[in-house]
Design a protein around this motif. Structure first.
Motif, PDB file in Angstrom:
ATOM      1  N   SER A   1       0.829  -1.208   0.000  1.00 32.60           N
ATOM      2  CA  SER A   1       0.000   0.000   0.000  1.00 32.60           C
ATOM      3  C   SER A   1       0.864   1.259   0.000  1.00 32.60           C
ATOM      4  O   SER A   1       0.550   2.238  -0.684  1.00 32.60           O
ATOM      5  CB  SER A   1      -0.923   0.008   1.225  1.00 32.60           C
ATOM      6  OG  SER A   1      -1.829  -1.060   1.179  1.00 32.60           O
ATOM      7  N   PHE A   2       1.952   1.221   0.758  1.00 32.43           N
ATOM      8  CA  PHE A   2       2.859   2.366   0.815  1.00 32.43           C
ATOM      9  C   PHE A   2       3.484   2.640  -0.542  1.00 32.43           C
ATOM     10  O   PHE A   2       3.542   3.789  -0.994  1.00 32.43           O
ATOM     11  CB  PHE A   2       3.949   2.110   1.860  1.00 32.43           C
ATOM     12  CG  PHE A   2       4.974   3.212   1.955  1.00 32.43           C
ATOM     13  CD1 PHE A   2       6.205   3.098   1.333  1.00 32.43           C
ATOM     14  CD2 PHE A   2       4.705   4.372   2.651  1.00 32.43           C
ATOM     15  CE1 PHE A   2       7.145   4.111   1.402  1.00 32.43           C
ATOM     16  CE2 PHE A   2       5.635   5.404   2.739  1.00 32.43           C
ATOM     17  CZ  PHE A   2       6.857   5.266   2.102  1.00 32.43           C
ATOM     18  N   VAL A   3       3.939   1.590  -1.214  1.00 30.53           N
ATOM     19  CA  VAL A   3       4.549   1.770  -2.528  1.00 30.53           C
ATOM     20  C   VAL A   3       3.537   2.338  -3.524  1.00 30.53           C
ATOM     21  O   VAL A   3       3.860   3.223  -4.325  1.00 30.53           O
ATOM     22  CB  VAL A   3       5.140   0.441  -3.044  1.00 30.53           C
ATOM     23  CG1 VAL A   3       5.539   0.549  -4.515  1.00 30.53           C
ATOM     24  CG2 VAL A   3       6.354   0.051  -2.211  1.00 30.53           C
ATOM     25  N   LYS A   4       2.309   1.855  -3.458  1.00 34.57           N
ATOM     26  CA  LYS A   4       1.273   2.380  -4.351  1.00 34.57           C
ATOM     27  C   LYS A   4       1.020   3.862  -4.082  1.00 34.57           C
ATOM     28  O   LYS A   4       0.850   4.655  -5.014  1.00 34.57           O
ATOM     29  CB  LYS A   4      -0.015   1.574  -4.189  1.00 34.57           C
ATOM     30  CG  LYS A   4       0.080   0.165  -4.750  1.00 34.57           C
ATOM     31  CD  LYS A   4      -1.192  -0.635  -4.480  1.00 34.57           C
ATOM     32  CE  LYS A   4      -1.068  -2.065  -4.990  1.00 34.57           C
ATOM     33  NZ  LYS A   4      -2.280  -2.869  -4.693  1.00 34.57           N
ATOM     34  N   ASP A   5       1.001   4.230  -2.814  1.00 36.32           N
ATOM     35  CA  ASP A   5       0.816   5.643  -2.464  1.00 36.32           C
ATOM     36  C   ASP A   5       1.998   6.474  -2.968  1.00 36.32           C
ATOM     37  O   ASP A   5       1.814   7.573  -3.497  1.00 36.32           O
ATOM     38  CB  ASP A   5       0.685   5.800  -0.948  1.00 36.32           C
ATOM     39  CG  ASP A   5      -0.636   5.246  -0.415  1.00 36.32           C
ATOM     40  OD1 ASP A   5      -1.570   5.084  -1.210  1.00 36.32           O
ATOM     41  OD2 ASP A   5      -0.722   4.972   0.797  1.00 36.32           O
ATOM     42  N   LEU A   6       3.200   5.948  -2.809  1.00 37.75           N
ATOM     43  CA  LEU A   6       4.399   6.647  -3.246  1.00 37.75           C
ATOM     44  C   LEU A   6       4.405   6.796  -4.773  1.00 37.75           C
ATOM     45  O   LEU A   6       4.747   7.851  -5.311  1.00 37.75           O
ATOM     46  CB  LEU A   6       5.628   5.869  -2.768  1.00 37.75           C
ATOM     47  CG  LEU A   6       6.968   6.609  -2.671  1.00 37.75           C
ATOM     48  CD1 LEU A   6       6.842   7.856  -1.816  1.00 37.75           C
ATOM     49  CD2 LEU A   6       8.018   5.666  -2.086  1.00 37.75           C
ATOM     50  N   TYR A   7       3.994   5.741  -5.434  1.00 41.95           N
ATOM     51  CA  TYR A   7       3.877   5.774  -6.894  1.00 41.95           C
ATOM     52  C   TYR A   7       2.860   6.828  -7.319  1.00 41.95           C
ATOM     53  O   TYR A   7       3.072   7.589  -8.270  1.00 41.95           O
ATOM     54  CB  TYR A   7       3.462   4.390  -7.392  1.00 41.95           C
ATOM     55  CG  TYR A   7       3.230   4.286  -8.880  1.00 41.95           C
ATOM     56  CD1 TYR A   7       1.963   4.501  -9.421  1.00 41.95           C
ATOM     57  CD2 TYR A   7       4.254   3.951  -9.752  1.00 41.95           C
ATOM     58  CE1 TYR A   7       1.735   4.396 -10.787  1.00 41.95           C
ATOM     59  CE2 TYR A   7       4.036   3.855 -11.124  1.00 41.95           C
ATOM     60  CZ  TYR A   7       2.776   4.065 -11.633  1.00 41.95           C
ATOM     61  OH  TYR A   7       2.559   3.968 -12.981  1.00 41.95           O
ATOM     62  N   GLY A   8       1.759   6.896  -6.603  1.00 45.60           N
ATOM     63  CA  GLY A   8       0.731   7.889  -6.903  1.00 45.60           C
ATOM     64  C   GLY A   8       1.219   9.314  -6.740  1.00 45.60           C
ATOM     65  O   GLY A   8       0.676  10.242  -7.352  1.00 45.60           O
TER      66      GLY A   8
END
Length: 642
Positions: A207-214
């Motif tokens: 979830s953190f990586v997805k947020d960072l990607y976003g």
């Protein structure tokens, strides 16, 4: 913490690893850096001084920390000198290091080369940081959003966007989650296996990586766990006197690393343009040598108390769906024309808001405590309440109704919601959930939710034992078989609607309920053994039925949660749990009171301290007793969560 226990060898290890997976073009601090900026998140392995500005014990702003750093002074790094991230920055061409975001240096043109948001004592699990009063990963991400705004003001929107896209993002976390939480906290390690805890952490990582990607990140390097069992403190604390690496901890680390690598591969496929690399366990073993320090021992002996996993991405199940009677009703009967209500004092006096909620208890039910243990910060609402709408439905709903049971006539006699009607409401809930979350997310919630069923008490106490139309025709054993047949049909219907994880409470020791002793004990002040025998007979049958159902229904996980044993133990050995009264409830005389019948604001003799009482009224346990039950149930139901 790595630098406290691992002394870096002079090698370009990290830069070589990163070069193997990142397509790096000629950005510069000036014109010679290989990436324009480095953005770092994590724990003490990568913190360069943020904790210097926090009110926490997790600091390294004093000697001998930093004695071998460039200026021979402590910088907030948990090391004698440079961290691996510092060396990586140098290898990438940086002549100064990205500043700790909370430091005065994190301003103006210094922001052009990135920033460090890491905080010692933090981890993937938000509660890890909460307990150490440091910066959670979620808060680090909020600071990064703030940084983006500052960067835009300094560099202009076009240059800022380019820096954000081409920067190298480093994440170093997970060590504190195991060393400062899991291994020293029986509230976690007695309930969840290392493999389950790893899966939980990796879910947060994804979830953190997805947020960072976003937020624009495209080049992300993530460190694996090191060989945890080789840390000097781990050998001391867990090595059982052996002067060698503790293999169990190393196995746990390798298991986590395998999961995070798999998650990284999945993310790279899901997120277009993402470059991702995990820095491995083996590389730490090959290239880092142990160095002596006792810091981690100090950290490990800090006080820990985990209250549960946080809601959202950190709950162990997405939702909780509950069916049953007064043992699990959280307020549905408040909206019915029935005498079976608990929406008036003194019910709820010890609940969070000290007000009646419709729960037949002075405070929380076992299901409330279970929800907290699973990471929920709010409880799934009573389905008939106004709160059961919109996004509140995403965490589940409670359909239980006091006075109900497996047998439909039980609910009919008390004018409450039968189990069949509860199932109809659940079908209605599924439609509402789909409107709120979309069909795909709703289907996922329905499949992965935890379903709890608590019934049978009312069938015996409010129907069978007092109804000659039944007890003169059917033996307790026959009535139990009848109820278990209904139970099996209900589970099959629930399975047909998508449920795959179902926990079902057994009957409690019915003969020990104060009301049962009063009504059926023939003047004896002791548990009525006949009723307890009936309860045990029912429990044996429902366990057998559950085993059959699990064989019949592919993918079904079902567990009968034994509440009989822990409640009987609390009654027979009260001092072990801090109780002093087991024969009567706290409310009124405690011998016949239940619902509005005698347990009400005018009830004489209501106790001042319900924590000493196993029972709240003459039928229902106190919050303190429900805590005993919940502690036992969460362990029994672990198979439902994995």
């Amino acid at each position: 913490m790595f630098c406290d226990f691992f002394d870096l060898c002079p090698t370009g290890l990290l830069i070589l690893l990163l070069f193997s997976s990142f397509a790096i073009s000629g950005y510069a601090q000036g014109s010679t850096t290989l990436v324009p900026a480095i953005i770092t998140f994590g724990d003490s392995s990568v913190d360069v001084g943020n904790n210097d500005y926090l009110a926490t014990f997790f600091k390294a702003d004093f000697p001998p920390y930093g004695r071998d750093f460039t200026n021979h002074k402590p910088t907030g790094r948990f090391c004698n000198g440079k961290l691996a991230t510092d060396i990586t920055a140098e290898n990438l061409g940086f002549t100064t290091y990205p500043p700790a975001y909370l430091s005065p240096q994190a301003s103006g043109k210094n922001l052009l080369i990135g920033a460090n948001f890491a905080s010692a004592g933090s981890g993937y699990y938000e509660k890890t940081a909460y307990l150490s009063h440091t910066i959670s990963l979620a808060q680090q991400l909020q600071y990064y959003k703030e940084y983006q705004g500052k960067l835009t003001k300094v560099a202009g929107s076009k240059t800022a966007a380019s820096i954000i896209k081409d920067a190298l993002y480093l994440v170093g976390a997970g060590n504190s989650d195991f060393l400062q939480n899991y291994y020293v906290n029986p509230l976690i390690n007695k309930v969840y296996t290392p493999d389950q805890f790893s899966s939980f952490l990796v879910g947060i990582f994804s979830s953190f990586v997805k947020d960072l990607y976003g937020l624009g990140a495209r080049r992300i390097g993530v460190t694996s766990l090191p060989p945890l069992g080789c840390l000097p403190a781990a050998i001391t604390l867990f090595g059982q006197g052996k002067d060698e690496c503790e293999s169990r901890l190393n196995t746990d680390a390798q298991g986590f690393n395998k999961k995070i690598n798999a998650a990284a591969s999945t993310l790279q496929k899901q997120l277009p343009g993402l470059s991702h690399r995990s820095i491995s366990y083996k590389m730490f073993c090959d290239f880092f040598g142990l160095c002596p320090t006792g810091l981690l021992i100090l950290l490990l002996f800090s006080s820990f108390a985990i209250s549960g996993y946080a809601q959202g991405s950190t709950t162990l199940v997405p939702a909780i769906i509950t069916f049953g009677d007064s043992s699990v009703d959280v307020g549905n009967n408040d909206y019915l024309a029935t005498f079976f209500k608990a929406d008036f004092p003194p019910y709820g006096r010890d609940f969070t808001n000290h007000k009646p909620t419709g729960r037949f208890c002075n405070g929380k039910l076992a299901t409330d405590i279970t929800a907290e243990n699973l990471g929920f910060t709010t409880y799934p609402p009573a389905y008939l309440s106004p709160q059961a709408s919109g996004k509140n439905l995403l965490i589940g709903a409670n359909f239980a109704s006091a006075g109900s049971g497996y047998y439909e006539k039980t609910a009919y006699l008390s004018h409450t919601i039968s189990l069949a009607q509860q199932l109809q409401y659940y079908k209605e809930y599924q439609g509402k959930l789909t409107k709120v979350a979309g069909s795909k997310t709703a289907a996922s919630i329905i499949k992965d939710a935890l379903y709890l069923v608590g019934a049978g008490n009312s069938d015996f106490l409010q129907n069978y034992y007092v109804n000659p139309l039944i007890n003169k025709v059917y033996t307790p054993d026959q009535f139990s078989s009848f109820l278990v047949g209904i139970f099996s049909s209900f589970v099959k219907d629930l399975y047909g609607l998508g449920a795959r994880r179902i926990g079902v409470t057994s009957l409690p020791p019915l003969g020990c309920l104060p009301a049962a002793i009063t009504l059926f004990g023939q003047g004896k002040d002791e548990c009525e053994s006949r009723l307890n025998t009936d309860a045990q007979g029912f429990n044996k049958k429902i366990n057998a039925a559950a085993s059959t159902l699990q064989k019949q229904l592919p993918g079904l996980k079902i567990a009968i949660l034994d509440i009989y044993t822990p409640l009987l133990d609390a009654i027979n050995s009260p001092s072990k749990y801090g109780f002093s009264e087991t024969r009567r409830g706290c409310c009124g005389t405690g011998t016949v009171e239940t619902t509005s019948f005698l347990c009400n604001p005018k009830s004489p003799g209501t106790c001042n301290n319900a924590t000493q009482y196993v029972f709240w009224d003459s039928v229902h346990p106190s919050q303190a007793a429900y805590q005993v039950i919940a502690d036992a149930v969460i362990i029994q139901g672990i198979s439902l969560i994995g």
